[in-house]
Design a protein around this motif. Structure first.
Motif, PDB file in Angstrom:
ATOM      1  N   ILE A  52       0.828  -1.205   0.000  1.00  0.00           N
ATOM      2  CA  ILE A  52       0.000   0.000   0.000  1.00  0.00           C
ATOM      3  C   ILE A  52       0.861   1.253   0.000  1.00  0.00           C
ATOM      4  O   ILE A  52       0.582   2.226  -0.721  1.00  0.00           O
ATOM      5  CB  ILE A  52      -0.960  -0.020   1.209  1.00  0.00           C
ATOM      6  N   LEU A  53       1.949   1.251   0.780  1.00  0.00           N
ATOM      7  CA  LEU A  53       2.802   2.433   0.838  1.00  0.00           C
ATOM      8  C   LEU A  53       3.503   2.672  -0.497  1.00  0.00           C
ATOM      9  O   LEU A  53       3.750   3.822  -0.874  1.00  0.00           O
ATOM     10  CB  LEU A  53       3.820   2.285   1.973  1.00  0.00           C
ATOM     11  N   ARG A  54       3.833   1.614  -1.226  1.00  0.00           N
ATOM     12  CA  ARG A  54       4.405   1.796  -2.564  1.00  0.00           C
ATOM     13  C   ARG A  54       3.417   2.533  -3.471  1.00  0.00           C
ATOM     14  O   ARG A  54       3.808   3.392  -4.273  1.00  0.00           O
ATOM     15  CB  ARG A  54       4.759   0.438  -3.180  1.00  0.00           C
ATOM     16  N   LEU A  55       2.145   2.193  -3.360  1.00  0.00           N
ATOM     17  CA  LEU A  55       1.134   2.862  -4.181  1.00  0.00           C
ATOM     18  C   LEU A  55       0.916   4.293  -3.715  1.00  0.00           C
ATOM     19  O   LEU A  55       0.681   5.189  -4.533  1.00  0.00           O
ATOM     20  CB  LEU A  55      -0.174   2.072  -4.141  1.00  0.00           C
ATOM     21  N   VAL A  56       0.998   4.535  -2.412  1.00  0.00           N
ATOM     22  CA  VAL A  56       0.934   5.904  -1.898  1.00  0.00           C
ATOM     23  C   VAL A  56       2.050   6.735  -2.516  1.00  0.00           C
ATOM     24  O   VAL A  56       1.856   7.889  -2.926  1.00  0.00           O
ATOM     25  CB  VAL A  56       1.050   5.911  -0.352  1.00  0.00           C
ATOM     26  N   ALA A  57       3.237   6.136  -2.617  1.00  0.00           N
ATOM     27  CA  ALA A  57       4.404   6.855  -3.145  1.00  0.00           C
ATOM     28  C   ALA A  57       4.232   7.223  -4.618  1.00  0.00           C
ATOM     29  O   ALA A  57       4.893   8.150  -5.105  1.00  0.00           O
ATOM     30  CB  ALA A  57       5.667   6.015  -2.957  1.00  0.00           C
ATOM     31  N   THR A  58       3.353   6.518  -5.348  1.00  0.00           N
ATOM     32  CA  THR A  58       3.113   6.858  -6.756  1.00  0.00           C
ATOM     33  C   THR A  58       2.082   7.971  -6.894  1.00  0.00           C
ATOM     34  O   THR A  58       1.796   8.418  -8.009  1.00  0.00           O
ATOM     35  CB  THR A  58       2.617   5.633  -7.550  1.00  0.00           C
ATOM     36  N   GLY A  59       1.504   8.416  -5.765  1.00  0.00           N
ATOM     37  CA  GLY A  59       0.532   9.502  -5.803  1.00  0.00           C
ATOM     38  C   GLY A  59      -0.911   9.055  -5.830  1.00  0.00           C
ATOM     39  O   GLY A  59      -1.817   9.880  -6.012  1.00  0.00           O
TER      40      GLY A  59
END
Length: 337
Positions: A284-291
């Protein structure tokens, strides 16, 4: 450095493959129709392969029926026979490889990963799909027939669809390369296979880690097809990318290579053990990092928005941060994502 082209025997027919660079192999599977020499003349493609070659030996091949491989198409290709071609190339370069499966290559790559998982270390899907059930059967049949009877016009139309922002000269060059890669009959036969295959029953059996990359504005394969693909794979991470080209070497490359590097190089057991985050929280945090917003993450991972909100609250607590952006920044610096 130039690519090295070699040939192997595949069930009595010639199979051409090319290598570029050094290091562990990454097999970039063939798209619909390909030609190793013609595509190498494209500066944008060469730049893409050169970036991959910074960490991996780039391996490409022409599927039997097009390019430098034998042009015979009897017996007609199947997903299973295409997976055997991929297997033959992997065996020729070392017996195990990361596979970058662009577009329709997702079909044979998935089949091989199920049939022989020791040959496929990791799978990267770009612009892939589980099926094209989103296209009505009559439309699929019309497109196949149009390609068979009007190959020049079909190649031109598809070139514009693959790269919507390409200029007139670029469309003309891509059209020429497609026609050099395959005959009208071969192009229509491959299109028939690629549009009518359905891997939805097979994908839950894929046992290897997978990264599913898909451009948000892809007009050839809509992003919903990529989300479906990721939802069916047991070990998939889905990363949407900005842009609308179906070709990986077009549009902005930074997001693509950032996601690729994270998947290939930041998943060691040591890093996992040191992370305070669970695998789902990391995803989930990886997807947060993509905006992406909570709603977009929920759609991507097939979760409820409430569940995503709860995971993010746990992430903030574990990383002692007050905002999503701060948590993503800290995790990136610490190598957690």
């Amino acid at each position: 450095m130039e690519q090295e082209i070699r040939f192997i025997d595949f069930e009595g027919r010639r199979l051409a493959y090319a290598t570029y660079g050094e290091g562990p192999p990454m097999v970039i599977g063939p798209r619909w129709v390909s030609h190793l020499e013609e595509e190498w003349s494209d500066a944008k493609q060469r730049a893409f392969y050169a970036e991959v070659a910074k960490t991996h030996r780039v391996v490409r091949f022409d599927r039997v029926g097009c390019g430098l491989s034998s042009r015979e198409l009897e017996p007609r290709p199947t997903v299973e026979s295409e997976s055997r071609q991929l297997e033959a190339v992997i065996d020729a370069v070392g017996g195990s490889a990361v596979v970058f499966a662009s577009s329709c290559c997702c079909l044979s790559a998935s089949q091989l990963a199920v049939r022989r998982p020791d040959a496929v270390e990791k799978l990267v899907y770009f612009g892939g799909y589980a099926s094209r059930s989103d296209i009505p059967e009559a439309t699929r049949d019309s497109l196949i027939q149009f390609t068979r009877l009007s190959w020049r016009l079909a190649a031109q139309m598809l070139a514009g669809l693959f790269d919507p922002h390409a200029g007139g000269d670029e469309i003309a060059e891509h059209t020429r390369m497609q026609r050099a890669a395959a005959s009208a009959e071969a192009a229509s036969i491959f299109l028939d296979l690629d549009l009518n295959a359905d891997l939805r029953p097979l994908l839950p059996k894929v046992p290897v880690p997978a990264l599913v990359l898909h451009r948000r504005g892809d007009r050839t394969v809509p992003i919903g097809r990529g989300r479906e693909l990721a939802s069916l794979l047991p070990q998939a991470r889905f990363v949407p990318l900005n842009g609308d080209s179906h070709l990986p070497w077009r549009d902005d490359q930074r997001e693509l290579f950032r996601a690729l590097a994270g998947f290939l190089h930041s998943e060691g057991a040591e890093a996992e053990d040191a992370s305070p985050l669970s695998s789902r929280e990391t995803e989930i945090l990886r997807l947060v990092a993509t905006g992406m917003s909570n709603r977009e993450i929920a759609t991507t991972l097939v979760l409820s928005e409430h569940t995503v909100h709860r995971h993010i609250a746990n992430i903030l607590r574990k990383l002692a941060q007050s905002t999503r952006a701060a948590a993503a920044t800290q995790a990136l610096r610490a190598g957690l994502i």
